[in-house]
Design an enzyme around this catalytic site. Structure first.
Site, PDB file in Angstrom:
ATOM      1  N   LEU A  54       0.877  -1.163   0.000  1.00 50.74           N
ATOM      2  CA  LEU A  54       0.000   0.000   0.000  1.00 50.74           C
ATOM      3  C   LEU A  54       0.912   1.210   0.000  1.00 50.74           C
ATOM      4  O   LEU A  54       1.878   1.259   0.776  1.00 50.74           O
ATOM      5  CB  LEU A  54      -0.901   0.023   1.244  1.00 50.74           C
ATOM      6  CG  LEU A  54      -2.096  -0.932   1.288  1.00 50.74           C
ATOM      7  CD1 LEU A  54      -2.743  -0.885   2.668  1.00 50.74           C
ATOM      8  CD2 LEU A  54      -3.122  -0.587   0.211  1.00 50.74           C
ATOM      9  N   ASP A  55       0.636   2.190  -0.858  1.00 50.38           N
ATOM     10  CA  ASP A  55       1.519   3.348  -0.879  1.00 50.38           C
ATOM     11  C   ASP A  55       1.334   4.185   0.383  1.00 50.38           C
ATOM     12  O   ASP A  55       0.414   3.964   1.183  1.00 50.38           O
ATOM     13  CB  ASP A  55       1.347   4.174  -2.162  1.00 50.38           C
ATOM     14  CG  ASP A  55      -0.044   4.776  -2.312  1.00 50.38           C
ATOM     15  OD1 ASP A  55      -0.624   5.222  -1.308  1.00 50.38           O
ATOM     16  OD2 ASP A  55      -0.556   4.823  -3.449  1.00 50.38           O
ATOM     17  N   LYS A  56       2.222   5.137   0.571  1.00 53.65           N
ATOM     18  CA  LYS A  56       2.251   5.920   1.807  1.00 53.65           C
ATOM     19  C   LYS A  56       0.911   6.574   2.113  1.00 53.65           C
ATOM     20  O   LYS A  56       0.456   6.608   3.264  1.00 53.65           O
ATOM     21  CB  LYS A  56       3.344   6.988   1.704  1.00 53.65           C
ATOM     22  CG  LYS A  56       3.449   7.879   2.933  1.00 53.65           C
ATOM     23  CD  LYS A  56       4.369   9.055   2.669  1.00 53.65           C
ATOM     24  CE  LYS A  56       4.287  10.048   3.825  1.00 53.65           C
ATOM     25  NZ  LYS A  56       4.899  11.341   3.486  1.00 53.65           N
ATOM     26  N   SER A  73      -2.061   5.629   1.206  1.00 54.57           N
ATOM     27  CA  SER A  73      -3.180   4.688   1.309  1.00 54.57           C
ATOM     28  C   SER A  73      -3.200   4.047   2.690  1.00 54.57           C
ATOM     29  O   SER A  73      -2.212   4.063   3.424  1.00 54.57           O
ATOM     30  CB  SER A  73      -3.078   3.625   0.219  1.00 54.57           C
ATOM     31  OG  SER A  73      -3.116   4.227  -1.062  1.00 54.57           O
TER      32      SER A  73
END
Length: 249
Positions: free
Chosen positions: A116-118, A120
């Protein structure tokens, strides 16, 4: 000066020592490669320096920093990742990582199952079972991942249809498997978006191509596993009944 090549072991099926250390749950593959090159790994009492040095895990003795390495108990965690936290063991910019949330838990090394990106948040799985993890992240399994997404604006039926049809961006066709409008206000709306594949920043790029800014993105399910009531920043062990359906994928 290059290190002398150690004699290769004889016997059954062998794999590179770095891969074996990772499979045994001692550390990540990249950490294992670095440890081998640094001379911190021994096989049958001999230091090896080649991450691809072939070993037979069932028959040979491996140690890391002088400590014997054996197959670790398989651990499967669900974590509710907060926004702003990085999915990485360490961050060069000093940002908080998901491993900070596990710091005092006394757990062995665990790898993230997907990313999960930062910006999200939501359901993130971690495990030291790399075979199980690969079965979840492998694109060919087409395992559904479900997200609740808040966007600026009010997407209409044409936008939802475009998300299902897909948008071409470079070599990528970005599309949703399913999409539903959950609720809409005057200035923003929430949608449920289901993907059966995951490209880098997939949902954000898809919606940006259609003219919508993502305000929040929360993963609420992976296959049949739901985030449920797990509090933000908290984690729990999965029980065998939760692990098994994901293993089948």
């Amino acid at each position: 000066m290059p290190h002398a090549r150690q004699p290769e072991p004889q016997g059954g099926k062998r794999h590179g020592v770095a891969r074996v250390l990772s499979k045994l749950g001692a550390c990540s593959r990249s950490q294992a490669e670095a440890a081998v090159r640094a001379g911190r790994v021994m096989v049958d009492g001999r230091v090896v320096h080649d991450p691809e040095y072939p070993v037979e895990a069932e028959r040979q003795r491996l140690s890391l920093d002088g400590v014997a390495v054996a197959a670790a108990q398989r651990i499967y965690l669900a974590l509710n990742k907060p926004r702003g936290v990085v999915v990485s063991a360490a961050d060069e910019r000093g940002r908080g990582t998901v491993y900070d949330l596990l710091r005092d838990a006394g757990l062995p090394w665990l790898g993230p199952v997907g990313r999960l990106d930062k910006a999200s948040e939501g359901l993130l799985l971690l495990s030291n079972d790399s075979v199980w993890a690969a079965g979840i992240t492998e694109p060919s399994t087409h395992l559904d991942k479900t997200y609740h997404v808040q966007v600026a604006g009010r997407p209409d039926a044409a936008v939802l249809a475009a998300m299902l049809a897909g948008v071409r961006e470079g070599d990528d066709l970005l599309k949703a498997r399913r999409v539903e409008l959950l609720r809409a206000g005057e200035k923003n709306a929430w949608m449920e978006v289901v993907l059966d594949e995951g490209r880098n920043r997939h949902i954000r790029r898809l919606l940006a191509a259609l003219g919508f800014e993502v305000l929040r993105l929360v993963r609420v399910a992976i296959g049949p596993l739901q985030l449920g009531e797990l509090a933000k920043g908290q984690w729990r062990h999965l029980d065998p009944a939760e692990v098994a359906p994901l293993k089948r994928h």
